[in-house]
Scaffold this motif. Structure first.
Motif, PDB file in Angstrom:
ATOM      1  N   GLY A 178       7.772  77.683  93.737  1.00 23.27           N
ATOM      2  CA  GLY A 178       9.085  77.989  94.303  1.00 23.27           C
ATOM      3  C   GLY A 178       9.128  77.621  95.774  1.00 23.27           C
ATOM      4  N   ARG A 179      10.326  77.645  96.346  1.00 24.39           N
ATOM      5  CA  ARG A 179      10.491  77.265  97.750  1.00 24.39           C
ATOM      6  C   ARG A 179      10.079  78.420  98.651  1.00 24.39           C
ATOM      7  N   MET A 180       9.298  78.103  99.692  1.00 25.73           N
ATOM      8  CA  MET A 180       8.920  79.135 100.657  1.00 25.73           C
ATOM      9  C   MET A 180       8.365  78.504 101.927  1.00 25.73           C
ATOM     10  N   ILE A 181       8.428  79.259 103.012  1.00 27.83           N
ATOM     11  CA  ILE A 181       7.801  78.905 104.282  1.00 27.83           C
ATOM     12  C   ILE A 181       7.082  80.150 104.780  1.00 27.83           C
ATOM     13  N   VAL A 182       5.828  79.984 105.174  1.00 22.26           N
ATOM     14  CA  VAL A 182       5.038  81.122 105.651  1.00 22.26           C
ATOM     15  C   VAL A 182       4.417  80.761 106.992  1.00 22.26           C
ATOM     16  N   PHE A 183       4.553  81.673 107.961  1.00 18.35           N
ATOM     17  CA  PHE A 183       3.976  81.465 109.283  1.00 18.35           C
ATOM     18  C   PHE A 183       2.836  82.456 109.514  1.00 18.35           C
ATOM     19  N   ASP A 184       1.663  81.911 109.839  1.00 27.06           N
ATOM     20  CA  ASP A 184       0.490  82.717 110.194  1.00 27.06           C
ATOM     21  C   ASP A 184       0.133  83.751 109.130  1.00 27.06           C
ATOM     22  N   ARG A 185       0.499  83.497 107.886  1.00 27.17           N
ATOM     23  CA  ARG A 185       0.244  84.442 106.787  1.00 27.17           C
ATOM     24  C   ARG A 185       0.735  85.844 107.149  1.00 27.17           C
ATOM     25  N   ARG A 186       1.823  85.866 107.895  1.00 22.45           N
ATOM     26  CA  ARG A 186       2.368  87.118 108.414  1.00 22.45           C
ATOM     27  C   ARG A 186       3.828  87.332 108.022  1.00 22.45           C
ATOM     28  N   ILE A 187       4.602  86.255 108.007  1.00 19.27           N
ATOM     29  CA  ILE A 187       6.026  86.347 107.690  1.00 19.27           C
ATOM     30  C   ILE A 187       6.404  85.190 106.776  1.00 19.27           C
ATOM     31  N   ALA A 188       7.104  85.499 105.683  1.00 21.67           N
ATOM     32  CA  ALA A 188       7.460  84.485 104.684  1.00 21.67           C
ATOM     33  C   ALA A 188       8.972  84.446 104.504  1.00 21.67           C
ATOM     34  N   PHE A 189       9.484  83.235 104.294  1.00 19.85           N
ATOM     35  CA  PHE A 189      10.910  83.026 104.038  1.00 19.85           C
ATOM     36  C   PHE A 189      11.067  82.487 102.616  1.00 19.85           C
ATOM     37  N   LEU A 190      11.865  83.181 101.808  1.00 20.59           N
ATOM     38  CA  LEU A 190      12.151  82.773 100.438  1.00 20.59           C
ATOM     39  C   LEU A 190      13.657  82.580 100.289  1.00 20.59           C
ATOM     40  N   PRO A 191      14.108  81.712  99.389  1.00 16.42           N
ATOM     41  CA  PRO A 191      15.554  81.503  99.223  1.00 16.42           C
ATOM     42  C   PRO A 191      16.240  82.727  98.634  1.00 16.42           C
ATOM     43  N   HIS A 192      17.463  82.971  99.070  1.00 21.56           N
ATOM     44  CA  HIS A 192      18.286  84.035  98.512  1.00 21.56           C
ATOM     45  C   HIS A 192      18.641  83.678  97.075  1.00 21.56           C
ATOM     46  N   HIS A 193      18.587  84.641  96.179  1.00 23.81           N
ATOM     47  CA  HIS A 193      18.802  84.336  94.764  1.00 23.81           C
ATOM     48  C   HIS A 193      20.269  84.098  94.430  1.00 23.81           C
ATOM     49  N   GLN A 194      21.203  84.445  95.352  1.00 24.60           N
ATOM     50  CA  GLN A 194      22.628  84.259  95.062  1.00 24.60           C
ATOM     51  C   GLN A 194      23.354  83.444  96.124  1.00 24.60           C
ATOM     52  N   ARG A 195      23.084  83.700  97.389  1.00 18.50           N
ATOM     53  CA  ARG A 195      23.820  83.041  98.469  1.00 18.50           C
ATOM     54  C   ARG A 195      23.129  81.748  98.888  1.00 18.50           C
ATOM     55  N   ARG A 196      23.824  80.650  98.746  1.00 20.94           N
ATOM     56  CA  ARG A 196      23.284  79.362  99.147  1.00 20.94           C
ATOM     57  C   ARG A 196      23.098  79.336 100.664  1.00 20.94           C
ATOM     58  N   GLY A 197      21.914  78.985 101.102  1.00 24.03           N
ATOM     59  CA  GLY A 197      21.611  78.972 102.521  1.00 24.03           C
ATOM     60  C   GLY A 197      21.045  80.281 103.029  1.00 24.03           C
ATOM     61  N   GLY A 198      21.172  81.344 102.247  1.00 24.35           N
ATOM     62  CA  GLY A 198      20.620  82.635 102.641  1.00 24.35           C
ATOM     63  C   GLY A 198      19.121  82.701 102.363  1.00 24.35           C
ATOM     64  N   ALA A 199      18.500  83.765 102.821  1.00 28.28           N
ATOM     65  CA  ALA A 199      17.049  83.884 102.649  1.00 28.28           C
ATOM     66  C   ALA A 199      16.646  85.349 102.592  1.00 28.28           C
ATOM     67  N   VAL A 200      15.479  85.562 102.006  1.00 25.76           N
ATOM     68  CA  VAL A 200      14.819  86.864 102.047  1.00 25.76           C
ATOM     69  C   VAL A 200      13.593  86.703 102.941  1.00 25.76           C
ATOM     70  N   VAL A 201      13.472  87.562 103.937  1.00 23.70           N
ATOM     71  CA  VAL A 201      12.366  87.488 104.887  1.00 23.70           C
ATOM     72  C   VAL A 201      11.372  88.603 104.547  1.00 23.70           C
ATOM     73  N   LEU A 202      10.149  88.221 104.241  1.00 26.45           N
ATOM     74  CA  LEU A 202       9.108  89.186 103.877  1.00 26.45           C
ATOM     75  C   LEU A 202       8.123  89.353 105.023  1.00 26.45           C
ATOM     76  N   ARG A 203       7.821  90.606 105.344  1.00 24.51           N
ATOM     77  CA  ARG A 203       6.784  90.904 106.326  1.00 24.51           C
ATOM     78  C   ARG A 203       5.717  91.838 105.752  1.00 24.51           C
ATOM     79  N   SER A 204       5.862  92.182 104.481  1.00 28.14           N
ATOM     80  CA  SER A 204       4.874  93.038 103.830  1.00 28.14           C
ATOM     81  C   SER A 204       3.544  92.293 103.714  1.00 28.14           C
ATOM     82  N   PRO A 205       2.462  92.808 104.287  1.00 27.52           N
ATOM     83  CA  PRO A 205       1.164  92.102 104.215  1.00 27.52           C
ATOM     84  C   PRO A 205       0.729  91.805 102.790  1.00 27.52           C
ATOM     85  N   ALA A 206       0.948  92.743 101.858  1.00 27.25           N
ATOM     86  CA  ALA A 206       0.518  92.524 100.470  1.00 27.25           C
ATOM     87  C   ALA A 206       1.325  91.404  99.818  1.00 27.25           C
ATOM     88  N   ALA A 207       2.650  91.419 100.017  1.00 32.17           N
ATOM     89  CA  ALA A 207       3.495  90.389  99.408  1.00 32.17           C
ATOM     90  C   ALA A 207       3.200  89.013  99.987  1.00 32.17           C
TER      91      ALA A 207
END
Length: 301
Positions: A178-207
């Motif tokens: 799937g599409r993703m961008i991760v910086f320093d294994r600390r913060i990840a950007f995933l595409p929004h499942h409904q809004r085109r151009g939107g994103a979900v930003v993950l900062r959970s260390p486990a995720a």
């Protein structure tokens, strides 16, 4: 005299003359006072006391509520912080771009990206060149995964050539997670499942660690981008996955979309596979592939 008036007023035993009578008093150089019967003064004090008691009751009730909230607040601070800090849903593309630029500017060690589908839009690639080369100039390691069809996309080829010459690593794989961008294994950007151009930003260390682990496994199976000698391997890998997806009963449109290739290209590969297997139907192709042990494990999402 003034002190005596003040003391009597404090006990509600005198009050000022108001209305028309007060106008007359002002003409004589100051307010006029009149005496109040002690019973009336006592009634006025009782009314004030009743208001005070109601106010004290309200304050005590609010204090009890705040005390109850305080116990909840202090008991689970980590869960409270986690809900606010580990997952963030961003609807607007401009806000997503701002967050990615900020994370890129703060990145110190590594950026990994996964770009499924064919080639990326030219405008997006042009924007990425400046950001990515700035990262590489700072000594940040950059690894990117594409799907095999991106090899034949001229703008993507030009982008890869520029970033690889600056130190980036780029590989391709048949099927990506799937599409993703991760910086320093600390913060990840995933595409929004409904809004085109939107994103979900993950900062959970486990995720984030889970996503990075999946990326690393896919990276080990991927083929370096742009090496002509690897093209036959890429095509063979592509057909292996098509065979597997055919055996699962997926339609041509679904297979093409999943593998990031055009429907026409997908159907050409399917026709070639049918010819090589001497099959006349999907079911027969899947059966023949299984009996000939052609459905070997292939990298998948």
């Amino acid at each position: 005299m003034d002190q005596a008036i003040e003391t009597l007023a404090e006990f509600h035993l005198v009050d000022q003359v108001d209305g028309a009578e007060n106008l007359r008093s002002l003409c004589h150089g100051g307010p006029w006072w009149r005496t109040v019967h002690p019973h009336l003064a006592a009634a006025r004090m009782a009314s004030a006391e009743s208001r005070l008691r109601r106010r004290l009751f309200e304050l005590n009730t609010r204090r009890d509520s705040l005390t109850a909230l305080a116990s909840v607040y202090t008991a689970r601070p980590q869960e409270r912080a986690g809900a606010a800090e580990t997952v963030e849903v961003v609807d607007a593309l401009r806000d997503v771009i701002s967050l990615i630029e900020q994370a890129s500017a703060e990145c110190e060690h590594e950026m990994i990206t996964c770009q499924p589908g064919g080639g990326r839009p030219t405008e997006e690639l042009e924007q990425a060149v400046a950001r990515d080369t700035a990262l590489l100039d700072r000594g940040v390691r950059m690894r990117t995964l594409y799907q095999h069809p991106a090899r034949r996309h001229a703008p993507t080829q030009a982008y890869v050539e520029r970033v690889v010459s600056a130190g980036a690593e780029v590989r391709t794989l048949t099927d990506l997670l799937g599409r993703m961008i991760v910086f320093d294994r600390r913060i990840a950007f995933l595409p929004h499942h409904q809004r085109r151009g939107g994103a979900v930003v993950l900062r959970s260390p486990a995720a984030v660690a889970f996503l990075c682990g999946a990326f690393d496994r896919a990276w080990d199976l991927a083929v370096p981008f742009g090496a002509p000698e690897h093209a036959p391997v890429a095509v063979d890998d592509l057909r292996q996955v098509i065979l597997r997806l055919l055996s699962q009963g997926l339609k041509d449109e679904v297979i093409a979309r999943r593998l990031g290739i055009s429907l026409r290209t997908c159907r050409k590969h399917i026709a070639d596979l049918f010819q090589e297997l001497d099959a006349e139907s999907r079911f027969q192709a899947g059966y023949l592939a299984a009996t000939r042990d052609l459905l070997r494990d292939t990298p998948a999402s």
